[in-house]
Design a protein around this motif. Structure first.
Motif, short mmCIF file in Angstrom:
data_model
loop_
_atom_site.label_atom_id
_atom_site.label_comp_id
_atom_site.label_asym_id
_atom_site.label_seq_id
_atom_site.Cartn_x
_atom_site.Cartn_y
_atom_site.Cartn_z
N MET A 1 -7.59 0.56 -24.26
CA MET A 1 -7.81 0.74 -23.16
C MET A 1 -7.92 -0.39 -22.13
N PRO A 2 -6.79 -0.11 -20.66
CA PRO A 2 -6.58 -1.36 -20.41
C PRO A 2 -8.17 -2.17 -19.58
N LYS A 3 -8.17 -3.61 -19.84
CA LYS A 3 -9.41 -3.95 -19.10
C LYS A 3 -9.73 -4.01 -17.23
N SER A 4 -10.58 -3.28 -17.40
CA SER A 4 -10.87 -3.55 -15.25
C SER A 4 -11.57 -4.97 -15.19
N VAL A 5 -10.88 -4.79 -14.09
CA VAL A 5 -11.35 -6.43 -13.36
C VAL A 5 -11.57 -5.75 -11.84
N GLY A 6 -12.40 -6.87 -10.83
CA GLY A 6 -13.01 -6.65 -10.00
C GLY A 6 -11.87 -7.24 -8.52
N ILE A 7 -12.27 -6.53 -8.17
CA ILE A 7 -10.70 -7.43 -7.08
C ILE A 7 -11.33 -7.53 -5.12
N SER A 8 -11.38 -9.55 -5.65
CA SER A 8 -11.76 -9.52 -4.22
C SER A 8 -10.82 -9.49 -2.96
N ILE A 9 -11.48 -8.45 -2.20
CA ILE A 9 -10.20 -8.27 -0.69
C ILE A 9 -10.45 -8.96 0.24
N ASP A 10 -11.04 -9.91 0.26
CA ASP A 10 -11.52 -11.13 1.20
C ASP A 10 -10.43 -12.38 0.36
N LYS A 11 -10.81 -12.40 -0.53
CA LYS A 11 -9.20 -13.65 -1.49
C LYS A 11 -8.55 -13.16 -1.56
N ALA A 12 -7.83 -11.15 -1.42
CA ALA A 12 -6.43 -11.18 -1.44
C ALA A 12 -6.36 -11.62 -0.26
N PHE A 13 -6.98 -11.31 0.62
CA PHE A 13 -5.99 -11.32 2.23
C PHE A 13 -6.07 -13.18 2.86
N SER A 14 -6.63 -14.03 2.20
CA SER A 14 -6.23 -15.21 1.78
C SER A 14 -5.50 -16.05 1.32
N ARG A 15 -4.31 -15.06 0.92
CA ARG A 15 -3.06 -15.16 0.22
C ARG A 15 -1.67 -14.00 0.91
N VAL A 16 -2.51 -13.64 1.80
CA VAL A 16 -1.26 -13.61 2.88
C VAL A 16 -1.39 -13.45 4.46
N GLN A 17 -0.50 -13.58 4.64
CA GLN A 17 0.15 -14.61 5.78
C GLN A 17 0.11 -13.29 6.96
N PHE A 18 -0.29 -13.45 8.00
CA PHE A 18 0.29 -12.31 9.13
C PHE A 18 1.37 -12.89 9.91
N LEU A 19 2.11 -11.16 10.20
CA LEU A 19 3.45 -11.30 10.56
C LEU A 19 2.73 -10.40 11.48
N GLU A 20 3.75 -11.98 12.96
CA GLU A 20 3.52 -11.27 14.16
C GLU A 20 4.79 -10.48 15.14
N ASP A 21 4.96 -9.12 15.43
CA ASP A 21 5.97 -8.85 16.14
C ASP A 21 6.84 -8.02 15.03
N ARG A 22 6.37 -7.27 14.26
CA ARG A 22 6.54 -6.40 13.41
C ARG A 22 7.09 -5.30 13.82
N SER A 23 8.23 -4.75 13.57
CA SER A 23 9.52 -4.16 14.11
C SER A 23 10.08 -2.98 13.08
N PRO A 24 10.28 -1.93 13.37
CA PRO A 24 11.05 -1.12 12.14
C PRO A 24 12.55 -1.69 11.60
N GLU A 25 13.05 -2.86 12.55
CA GLU A 25 14.01 -3.01 11.86
C GLU A 25 13.36 -4.66 10.84
N THR A 26 11.93 -5.31 10.96
CA THR A 26 11.91 -6.12 10.37
C THR A 26 12.14 -5.38 8.43
N THR A 27 12.93 -6.82 8.50
CA THR A 27 13.34 -6.39 6.85
C THR A 27 12.86 -6.78 5.62
N ASP A 28 12.30 -6.34 4.60
CA ASP A 28 11.57 -6.65 3.46
C ASP A 28 11.28 -8.11 3.14
N GLU A 29 11.95 -8.59 3.41
CA GLU A 29 12.37 -10.06 3.02
C GLU A 29 11.26 -10.98 3.75
N GLU A 30 11.75 -10.58 5.30
CA GLU A 30 10.75 -10.86 6.50
C GLU A 30 9.13 -10.86 6.27
#
Length: 129
Positions: free
Chosen positions: A1-30
């Motif tokens: 059985m895989p080991k369960s690990v708690g996830i901190s959503i706040d900590k995860a968001f600290s590693r995510v960058q805010f994307l300004e001006d998302r549009s339907p044409e925004t690429t996966d890379e952007e």
């Protein structure tokens, strides 16, 4: 059985960058730094995202998608027999998008969301017919 690990959503968001001006044409890379996979789940995963703007149309043919707004607000637009149904969601609110329903996000002021998203996901820049 895989080991369960708690996830901190706040900590995860600290590693995510805010994307300004998302549009339907925004690429996966952007957009790649504005989204993160928190955990695999069933046939998809638990994801977070932080952006402002407008997404392309998408749908999930293998299952329902769960959306929770963690901060900010978004309008989720669902196509119901070619009629657009708008759902304004603010922090603390959820919406379950039924399997196979085309939908998109309008978040001009910015939003932080967590989703449980089945895969695969189909995308369309154009209005789906």
């Amino acid at each position: 059985m895989p080991k369960s690990v708690g996830i901190s959503i706040d900590k995860a968001f600290s590693r995510v960058q805010f994307l300004e001006d998302r549009s339907p044409e925004t690429t996966d890379e952007e957009a790649k730094d504005a989204f993160a996979l928190l955990s695999e789940y069933r046939d998809g995963g638990v994801y977070i995202a932080h952006y402002a703007g407008y997404s392309e149309w998408e749908r999930h043919p293998q299952g329902d998608e769960f959306i929770q707004v963690l901060a900010g607000e978004t309008t989720l637009i669902l196509l119901d027999e070619h009629e657009q149904r708008r759902h304004l969601l603010a922090a603390g609110q959820i919406l379950v998008i039924p399997q196979g329903v085309w939908h998109r996000f309008e978040s001009p002021k910015g939003v932080k969301v967590m989703t449980i998203t089945p895969q695969p996901t189909e995308h369309s820049i154009d209005y789906p017919c």
